[in-house]
Design a protein around this motif. Structure first.
Motif, PDB file in Angstrom:
ATOM      1  N   VAL A  79      73.537  73.016 104.550  1.00 51.39           N
ATOM      2  CA  VAL A  79      73.718  71.855 105.412  1.00 51.39           C
ATOM      3  C   VAL A  79      73.106  70.608 104.793  1.00 51.39           C
ATOM      4  O   VAL A  79      73.369  69.495 105.245  1.00 51.39           O
ATOM      5  N   LEU A  80      72.285  70.794 103.760  1.00 47.41           N
ATOM      6  CA  LEU A  80      71.607  69.653 103.145  1.00 47.41           C
ATOM      7  C   LEU A  80      71.036  70.066 101.803  1.00 47.41           C
ATOM      8  O   LEU A  80      70.607  71.208 101.633  1.00 47.41           O
ATOM      9  N   ASP A  81      71.062  69.155 100.838  1.00 46.96           N
ATOM     10  CA  ASP A  81      70.414  69.338  99.547  1.00 46.96           C
ATOM     11  C   ASP A  81      69.408  68.215  99.358  1.00 46.96           C
ATOM     12  O   ASP A  81      69.659  67.071  99.758  1.00 46.96           O
ATOM     13  N   ALA A  82      68.275  68.533  98.742  1.00 48.19           N
ATOM     14  CA  ALA A  82      67.253  67.525  98.472  1.00 48.19           C
ATOM     15  C   ALA A  82      66.516  67.904  97.198  1.00 48.19           C
ATOM     16  O   ALA A  82      66.434  69.084  96.837  1.00 48.19           O
ATOM     17  N   SER A  83      65.993  66.899  96.518  1.00 45.48           N
ATOM     18  CA  SER A  83      65.254  67.103  95.272  1.00 45.48           C
ATOM     19  C   SER A  83      63.771  66.845  95.500  1.00 45.48           C
ATOM     20  O   SER A  83      63.391  66.045  96.356  1.00 45.48           O
ATOM     21  N   GLY A  84      62.937  67.545  94.731  1.00 48.55           N
ATOM     22  CA  GLY A  84      61.500  67.381  94.866  1.00 48.55           C
ATOM     23  C   GLY A  84      60.768  67.985  93.696  1.00 48.55           C
ATOM     24  O   GLY A  84      61.344  68.168  92.606  1.00 48.55           O
ATOM     25  N   TYR A  85      59.503  68.329  93.915  1.00 48.29           N
ATOM     26  CA  TYR A  85      58.658  68.844  92.844  1.00 48.29           C
ATOM     27  C   TYR A  85      57.801  69.998  93.358  1.00 48.29           C
ATOM     28  O   TYR A  85      57.505  70.101  94.553  1.00 48.29           O
ATOM     29  N   ILE A  86      57.401  70.864  92.428  1.00 47.18           N
ATOM     30  CA  ILE A  86      56.473  71.933  92.738  1.00 47.18           C
ATOM     31  C   ILE A  86      55.071  71.339  92.842  1.00 47.18           C
ATOM     32  O   ILE A  86      54.628  70.609  91.949  1.00 47.18           O
ATOM     33  N   SER A 257      49.276  79.218  95.840  1.00 45.66           N
ATOM     34  CA  SER A 257      49.480  78.172  96.843  1.00 45.66           C
ATOM     35  C   SER A 257      50.609  77.219  96.468  1.00 45.66           C
ATOM     36  O   SER A 257      50.781  76.190  97.125  1.00 45.66           O
ATOM     37  N   LEU A 258      51.395  77.560  95.430  1.00 40.40           N
ATOM     38  CA  LEU A 258      52.471  76.676  95.007  1.00 40.40           C
ATOM     39  C   LEU A 258      53.578  76.632  96.058  1.00 40.40           C
ATOM     40  O   LEU A 258      53.936  77.647  96.662  1.00 40.40           O
ATOM     41  N   GLU A 259      54.115  75.452  96.273  1.00 38.86           N
ATOM     42  CA  GLU A 259      55.235  75.249  97.185  1.00 38.86           C
ATOM     43  C   GLU A 259      56.034  74.053  96.688  1.00 38.86           C
ATOM     44  O   GLU A 259      55.686  73.430  95.684  1.00 38.86           O
ATOM     45  N   VAL A 260      57.114  73.735  97.373  1.00 38.25           N
ATOM     46  CA  VAL A 260      57.983  72.616  96.986  1.00 38.25           C
ATOM     47  C   VAL A 260      57.805  71.492  98.008  1.00 38.25           C
ATOM     48  O   VAL A 260      57.776  71.743  99.216  1.00 38.25           O
ATOM     49  N   GLU A 261      57.681  70.302  97.490  1.00 37.33           N
ATOM     50  CA  GLU A 261      57.602  69.117  98.345  1.00 37.33           C
ATOM     51  C   GLU A 261      58.811  68.237  98.043  1.00 37.33           C
ATOM     52  O   GLU A 261      58.970  67.777  96.917  1.00 37.33           O
ATOM     53  N   VAL A 262      59.678  68.058  99.030  1.00 32.89           N
ATOM     54  CA  VAL A 262      60.892  67.269  98.843  1.00 32.89           C
ATOM     55  C   VAL A 262      60.860  66.085  99.797  1.00 32.89           C
ATOM     56  O   VAL A 262      60.144  66.084 100.810  1.00 32.89           O
ATOM     57  N   GLU A 263      61.635  65.064  99.447  1.00 31.45           N
ATOM     58  CA  GLU A 263      61.770  63.880 100.284  1.00 31.45           C
ATOM     59  C   GLU A 263      63.208  63.817 100.795  1.00 31.45           C
ATOM     60  O   GLU A 263      64.148  63.754 100.005  1.00 31.45           O
ATOM     61  N   VAL A 264      63.346  63.862 102.102  1.00 34.01           N
ATOM     62  CA  VAL A 264      64.658  63.851 102.745  1.00 34.01           C
ATOM     63  C   VAL A 264      64.879  62.490 103.390  1.00 34.01           C
ATOM     64  O   VAL A 264      63.975  61.945 104.035  1.00 34.01           O
ATOM     65  N   GLY A 265      66.073  61.925 103.189  1.00 37.23           N
ATOM     66  CA  GLY A 265      66.386  60.638 103.786  1.00 37.23           C
ATOM     67  C   GLY A 265      66.312  60.682 105.309  1.00 37.23           C
ATOM     68  O   GLY A 265      66.589  61.702 105.935  1.00 37.23           O
ATOM     69  N   GLU A 266      65.913  59.548 105.883  1.00 42.35           N
ATOM     70  CA  GLU A 266      65.789  59.484 107.335  1.00 42.35           C
ATOM     71  C   GLU A 266      67.096  59.840 108.034  1.00 42.35           C
ATOM     72  O   GLU A 266      67.094  60.430 109.119  1.00 42.35           O
ATOM     73  N   THR A 300      55.633  61.663 109.278  1.00 48.44           N
ATOM     74  CA  THR A 300      55.481  60.264 108.899  1.00 48.44           C
ATOM     75  C   THR A 300      56.542  59.928 107.875  1.00 48.44           C
ATOM     76  O   THR A 300      56.986  60.810 107.122  1.00 48.44           O
ATOM     77  N   ALA A 301      56.966  58.672 107.857  1.00 47.03           N
ATOM     78  CA  ALA A 301      58.039  58.242 106.962  1.00 47.03           C
ATOM     79  C   ALA A 301      57.506  57.253 105.946  1.00 47.03           C
ATOM     80  O   ALA A 301      56.519  56.550 106.182  1.00 47.03           O
ATOM     81  N   ASP A 302      58.174  57.231 104.787  1.00 44.24           N
ATOM     82  CA  ASP A 302      57.890  56.251 103.756  1.00 44.24           C
ATOM     83  C   ASP A 302      58.743  55.019 104.032  1.00 44.24           C
ATOM     84  O   ASP A 302      59.968  55.065 103.930  1.00 44.24           O
ATOM     85  N   ARG A 303      58.094  53.920 104.377  1.00 44.44           N
ATOM     86  CA  ARG A 303      58.836  52.723 104.764  1.00 44.44           C
ATOM     87  C   ARG A 303      59.645  52.169 103.596  1.00 44.44           C
ATOM     88  O   ARG A 303      60.757  51.672 103.779  1.00 44.44           O
ATOM     89  N   GLY A 304      59.097  52.238 102.405  1.00 45.31           N
ATOM     90  CA  GLY A 304      59.784  51.669 101.249  1.00 45.31           C
ATOM     91  C   GLY A 304      61.014  52.458 100.837  1.00 45.31           C
ATOM     92  O   GLY A 304      62.049  51.880 100.498  1.00 45.31           O
ATOM     93  N   LYS A 305      60.920  53.800 100.868  1.00 44.33           N
ATOM     94  CA  LYS A 305      62.019  54.642 100.418  1.00 44.33           C
ATOM     95  C   LYS A 305      62.849  55.214 101.557  1.00 44.33           C
ATOM     96  O   LYS A 305      63.858  55.859 101.308  1.00 44.33           O
ATOM     97  N   ALA A 306      62.422  55.008 102.799  1.00 44.33           N
ATOM     98  CA  ALA A 306      63.143  55.524 103.974  1.00 44.33           C
ATOM     99  C   ALA A 306      63.337  57.036 103.870  1.00 44.33           C
ATOM    100  O   ALA A 306      64.426  57.556 104.087  1.00 44.33           O
ATOM    101  N   THR A 307      62.268  57.745 103.505  1.00 45.01           N
ATOM    102  CA  THR A 307      62.328  59.199 103.372  1.00 45.01           C
ATOM    103  C   THR A 307      61.184  59.838 104.142  1.00 45.01           C
ATOM    104  O   THR A 307      60.186  59.185 104.479  1.00 45.01           O
ATOM    105  N   ILE A 308      61.323  61.127 104.392  1.00 42.74           N
ATOM    106  CA  ILE A 308      60.295  61.918 105.077  1.00 42.74           C
ATOM    107  C   ILE A 308      60.034  63.165 104.236  1.00 42.74           C
ATOM    108  O   ILE A 308      60.965  63.816 103.774  1.00 42.74           O
ATOM    109  N   LYS A 309      58.764  63.511 104.050  1.00 39.94           N
ATOM    110  CA  LYS A 309      58.400  64.663 103.233  1.00 39.94           C
ATOM    111  C   LYS A 309      58.569  65.961 104.014  1.00 39.94           C
ATOM    112  O   LYS A 309      58.270  66.030 105.207  1.00 39.94           O
TER     113      LYS A 309
END
Length: 424
Positions: A79-86, A257-266, A300-309
């Motif tokens: 239903v959705l794809d997003a990119s991020g980092y370990i 404790s490794l996990e993925v942190e992605v930023e999804v558009g609002e 919380t949202a990133d105002r500059g990038k309009a994304t949510i972690k």
């Protein structure tokens, strides 16, 4: 005789007499009308042929094509794809609790360490001196307390004896009171010395901790990813502002404790829910699919990038996964319980691609150079996009902003101008 009159009459023209081999005026007008109508029909046929073969330039978009981080889904079934980092939830730059000179460093990059393992030692000269001083103070206070205890025992016995003699009027009452006062003074002095002994013992414990702080240990088990200090350097828990003072011995990471942190558009965050299954693909290993699930959506949202972690777990542990690796995460709907119908797959398309034809919502799909009109069923509206639950599928080449004049089966071609369609 009919001479001149007859001759003149013979020269008169009869207007009503029919012409030889000619046509009446009404017939000629009728033929002109027929010819005009035929010309109009021919011109109409030519115009229809030209307009019917007119090619309309349109702008297209492939349905479910990837649209960057936090965009529509490109993975089938997602239903959705997003990119991020370990990222690591437990990562620490280990430092000493006191300022001192490094005497030994017992770690290297890539080394496995366990909780409590010694990573480095500092020069313990000053700490040892403080420990010896505190220990001497404790011993002195203990010795002083022993002497006062002996004096107190003698004073207690003397006070008891004189009190007995004073009762028998063998000595004065003043002597007995003086002995009692001396006993009480020694008792108070002993209490004070005991308190000083306790203070000296506490100082000794602090000194012992100071000695222990010269040994730097790992706070948890992990892997050393950076070695920051060398023997002979000064380390301090606080930066001294100079280039020769280190603030840490090394950095360790808990690989569990490794996990993925992605930023999804609002615009798409409404499709992500805690606990929904995921599939992570590392950029370094594109053929390896790691199952997982959504841990949490950071509120919380990133105002500059309009994304949510969004935090995503990795259910499979492997040494190939290291911090700061690039990753792509696909989010999937939960499987429906047994006996319940599966949710129909849906796609997300721009709202400008859905138009009204009568009472129906339709879209135009480019197929073999022609615009094919198809009825669609729509769902939620997410930002500038709309969810299509029926009528479109992944891979369809959708025509954006179809003009009102666009008809089903009309020939079209991709517009060279990406801003807006134009007709040729």
């Amino acid at each position: 005789m009919n001479t001149n009159a007859d001759l003149l009459n013979s020269l008169k023209i009869d207007r009503n007499a029919p012409k030889r081999g000619g046509r009446k005026p009404d017939d000629r007008r009728k033929w002109w009308i027929i010819a005009g109508v035929a010309a109009v029909l021919v011109l109409t046929a030519i115009a229809y042929a030209v307009l019917g073969n007119r090619v309309t330039a349109v702008q297209t978009l492939e349905v479910e094509a990837a649209q960057g981080s936090g965009g529509a889904a490109a993975t089938p079934g997602a239903v959705l794809d997003a990119s991020g980092y370990i990222v690591a939830r437990r990562i620490a730059t280990v430092s000493s609790q006191v300022t001192g000179r490094v005497s030994k460093v017992l770690i290297e990059e890539g080394q496995q360490v366990t909780a409590g393992q010694v990573m480095a030692t500092l020069d313990p000269i000053d700490a040892n001196a403080q420990q010896e001083l505190a220990s001497a103070q404790v011993n002195a206070a203990a010795a002083q307390a022993g002497a006062i205890e002996a004096q107190l025992r003698d004073a207690t016995a003397n006070a008891a004896r004189l009190s007995t003699l004073a009762g028998q009027q063998l000595v004065s009452r003043a002597q007995a009171d003086q002995a009692i006062a001396q006993r009480d003074a020694l008792r108070a002095q002993l209490n004070a010395i005991r308190r000083n002994t306790n203070v000296a013992s506490a100082q000794l414990r602090i000194a012992n901790r100071g000695v222990d702080h010269t040994v730097v240990r790992a706070p948890f088990s992990g892997v050393v990813i950076a070695k920051a200090a060398q023997p002979g350097e000064i380390v301090s828990p606080l930066s001294a502002g100079g280039g020769y003072t280190r603030t840490g011995i090394g950095t360790i990471v808990d690989m569990d404790s490794l996990e993925v942190e992605v930023e999804v558009g609002e615009n798409f965050i409404g499709r992500v829910r805690e606990g929904m299954p995921t599939e992570t693909i590392l950029n370094a290993y594109p053929d390896w699919k790691i199952p997982g699930h959504v841990i949490a959506v950071i509120p919380t949202a990133d105002r500059g990038k309009a994304t949510i972690k969004v935090r995503v777990s990795l259910d499979s542990r492997d040494t190939r996964v290291v911090p700061d690796m690039g990753a792509r995460v696909s989010f999937f709907e939960r499987a429906a319980p047994a006996g319940q119908p599966q949710a129909k797959p849906s796609v997300l398309v721009p709202q400008s691609a859905i138009v009204k034809r009568g009472s129906q919502s339709v879209a135009f799909v480019l197929t073999d150079g022609k615009a094919n009109q198809t009825s669609v069923s729509t769902g939620r509206t997410i930002g500038d996009d709309i969810e299509v639950t029926a009528g479109l599928k992944a891979g369809d080449e959708l025509i954006l902003q179809p003009p009102e004049t666009l008809k089903d089966g009309q020939r079209v071609q991709k517009s060279p101008d990406p801003k807006e369609p134009e007709e040729q």
